[in-house]
Design an enzyme around this catalytic site. Structure first.
Site, PDB file in Angstrom:
ATOM      1  N   GLN A   1      26.379  45.280 -44.168  1.00 37.47           N
ATOM      2  CA  GLN A   1      25.012  45.432 -43.672  1.00 37.47           C
ATOM      3  C   GLN A   1      24.631  46.908 -43.611  1.00 37.47           C
ATOM      4  O   GLN A   1      23.534  47.302 -44.012  1.00 37.47           O
ATOM      5  CB  GLN A   1      24.887  44.803 -42.282  1.00 37.47           C
ATOM      6  CG  GLN A   1      23.512  44.944 -41.672  1.00 37.47           C
ATOM      7  CD  GLN A   1      22.440  44.156 -42.400  1.00 37.47           C
ATOM      8  OE1 GLN A   1      22.600  42.967 -42.623  1.00 37.47           O
ATOM      9  NE2 GLN A   1      21.344  44.804 -42.782  1.00 37.47           N
TER      10      GLN A   1
ATOM     11  N   HIS B   1      30.243  45.500 -39.209  1.00 42.46           N
ATOM     12  CA  HIS B   1      29.513  44.823 -40.286  1.00 42.46           C
ATOM     13  C   HIS B   1      29.203  45.854 -41.380  1.00 42.46           C
ATOM     14  O   HIS B   1      28.059  46.256 -41.578  1.00 42.46           O
ATOM     15  CB  HIS B   1      28.228  44.217 -39.712  1.00 42.46           C
ATOM     16  CG  HIS B   1      27.583  43.175 -40.583  1.00 42.46           C
ATOM     17  ND1 HIS B   1      28.095  42.792 -41.813  1.00 42.46           N
ATOM     18  CD2 HIS B   1      26.444  42.442 -40.408  1.00 42.46           C
ATOM     19  CE1 HIS B   1      27.310  41.871 -42.332  1.00 42.46           C
ATOM     20  NE2 HIS B   1      26.312  41.638 -41.520  1.00 42.46           N
TER      21      HIS B   1
ATOM     22  N   CYS C   1      18.948  43.917 -38.802  1.00 38.92           N
ATOM     23  CA  CYS C   1      19.853  43.249 -39.756  1.00 38.92           C
ATOM     24  C   CYS C   1      19.468  41.793 -39.969  1.00 38.92           C
ATOM     25  O   CYS C   1      19.822  41.215 -40.990  1.00 38.92           O
ATOM     26  CB  CYS C   1      21.287  43.373 -39.279  1.00 38.92           C
ATOM     27  SG  CYS C   1      21.551  42.725 -37.611  1.00 38.92           S
TER      28      CYS C   1
HETATM   29  N1  NVA Z   1      25.359  41.112 -34.060  1.00 43.42           N
HETATM   30  C1  NVA Z   1      25.001  39.966 -34.853  1.00 43.42           C
HETATM   31  C2  NVA Z   1      24.757  40.380 -36.263  1.00 43.42           C
HETATM   32  C3  NVA Z   1      24.332  39.265 -37.190  1.00 43.42           C
HETATM   33  C4  NVA Z   1      24.151  39.712 -38.585  1.00 43.42           C
HETATM   34  C5  NVA Z   1      26.089  38.915 -34.758  1.00 43.42           C
HETATM   35  O1  NVA Z   1      27.268  39.270 -34.839  1.00 43.42           O
HETATM   36  O2  NVA Z   1      25.763  37.737 -34.589  1.00 43.42           O
HETATM   37  N1   CP Z   2      22.449  40.276 -41.475  1.00 43.01           N
HETATM   38  C1   CP Z   2      23.311  39.280 -41.781  1.00 43.01           C
HETATM   39  O1   CP Z   2      24.520  39.490 -41.984  1.00 43.01           O
HETATM   40  O2   CP Z   2      22.733  38.064 -41.900  1.00 43.01           O
HETATM   41  P1   CP Z   2      23.484  36.650 -42.035  1.00 43.01           P
HETATM   42  O3   CP Z   2      24.153  36.378 -40.707  1.00 43.01           O
HETATM   43  O4   CP Z   2      22.402  35.683 -42.358  1.00 43.01           O
HETATM   44  O5   CP Z   2      24.507  36.761 -43.133  1.00 43.01           O
END
Ligand code: NVA
Ligand code: CP
Length: 300
Positions: free
Chosen positions: A132, A129, A259
């Site tokens: 983020q 990610h 996050c």
């Molecule tokens: N690890 C989480 C992050 C969300 C922003 C997911 O992938 O759902």
């Molecule tokens: N932290 C993040 O990416 O949030 P969302 O899943 O709301 O985009």
């Protein structure tokens, strides 16, 4: 820099250049200075998973830069019915100036970049990610002034966030420690890379990982796509929580980042979350500024 597929592709200098531009854009916005750096440019945003922050910050960011963002859900796109990513990439490249994609497999993002001819931005995969973590680094530097000498610790699942955070920490010169249960470690290749290129420790002991940390980070126990493992993960991650004991092990002035979305009572207690809410929501705001910087770098 042609794309943002994963943080590991960026040099330390490229990361710092994005962060500097993000600071400048945040300053301009807070002083009512509006410059249309991406006037008339169009960004397609493909979502194969849910999102609040990523969707809204990219859409608002493109608007503020004078451009336009198209929300493309996989429920509506032919990609959701099996049209190959190679074809989607070549078609969208003829209409748009950039693509942001949130999906499961990292390969899909890489293929979009490979077969298309416009910049591709990874808005989260199971592997990483990067958007983020750019916002996280921006928030850390705002609060702490610099990265050198800092220690970041991550408590919980060795997931997409852990994978990107350890790369971000090593690239900016922070020490990184992670506490995760056996079987839930981050990507093995990234672990080997981090050990070779920075200060990296991995343990199953949360307080050991948090000892003298300047930044304490956590994320959900079950990520998007892992809903069926929820009960199993609740058992595996019991104790992998940012709570008062963890904060006592960290430095007294440690900041807490998440996050979001957060699950109070699971990976973080409500008390620690609320005590650090200003940092956590500044971090969420910084998604907007950091992504505007990425968009400018890639699409201007
Ligand atoms: N690890 C989480 C992050 C969300 C922003 C997911 O992938 O759902
Ligand atoms: N932290 C993040 O990416 O949030 P969302 O899943 O709301 O985009």
């Amino acid at each position: 820099m042609k794309h943002l597929l994963k943080l590991a592709d960026l040099s330390r200098e490229e990361i710092l250049t994005i962060l500097n531009l993000a600071d400048q854009l945040k300053y301009e916005r807070s002083h009512g200075i509006r410059k249309e750096y991406l006037k008339g440019k169009k960004l397609g945003m493909i979502f194969q998973k849910s999102s609040t922050r990523t969707r809204v910050s990219f859409e608002a960011g493109m608007y503020e830069l004078g451009g336009y963002a198209l929300f493309l859900s996989n429920r509506d796109l032919q990609i959701g019915r099996g049209e190959p990513v190679e074809d989607t990439a070549r078609v969208l490249s003829r209409y748009l100036d950039g693509i942001m994609i949130r999906t499961f497999a990292q390969k899909e993002v890489e293929d979009l970049a490979k077969y298309g001819s416009i910049p591709v931005i990874n808005g989260l995969t199971d592997y990483c990610h990067p958007c983020q973590v750019l916002a996280d680094l921006m928030t850390i530097r705002e609060k702490k002034g610099a990265f050198k000498g800092l220690k970041m610790c991550f408590i919980g699942d060795g997931n997409n966030m852990a994978n990107s955070l350890m790369v971000g920490a090593v690239k900016t010169g922070m020490a990184f420690s992670i506490a995760c249960p056996a079987g839930y470690e981050p990507d093995a290749q990234l672990v080997a890379w981090a050990k070779e290129n920075g200060s990296f420790t991995m343990t199953t002991d949360v307080c050991e990982a948090a000892r003298d940390a300047d930044v304490v980070y956590t994320d959900v126990w079950a990520s998007m796509g892992q809903e069926e493992e929820k009960a199993k993960r609740e058992r595996a991650f019991a104790g992998y929580q940012v709570n008062e004991a963890v904060m006592r092990a960290a430095r007294p002035d440690a900041m807490v980042l998440h996050c979001l979305p957060a699950h109070r009572g699971e990976e973080i207690t409500a008390d620690v979350f609320e005590a650090h809410a200003d940092e956590i929501f500044e971090e969420a705001e910084n998604r907007l500024h950091a992504q505007k910087a990425v968009l400018c770098k890639l699409m201007q």
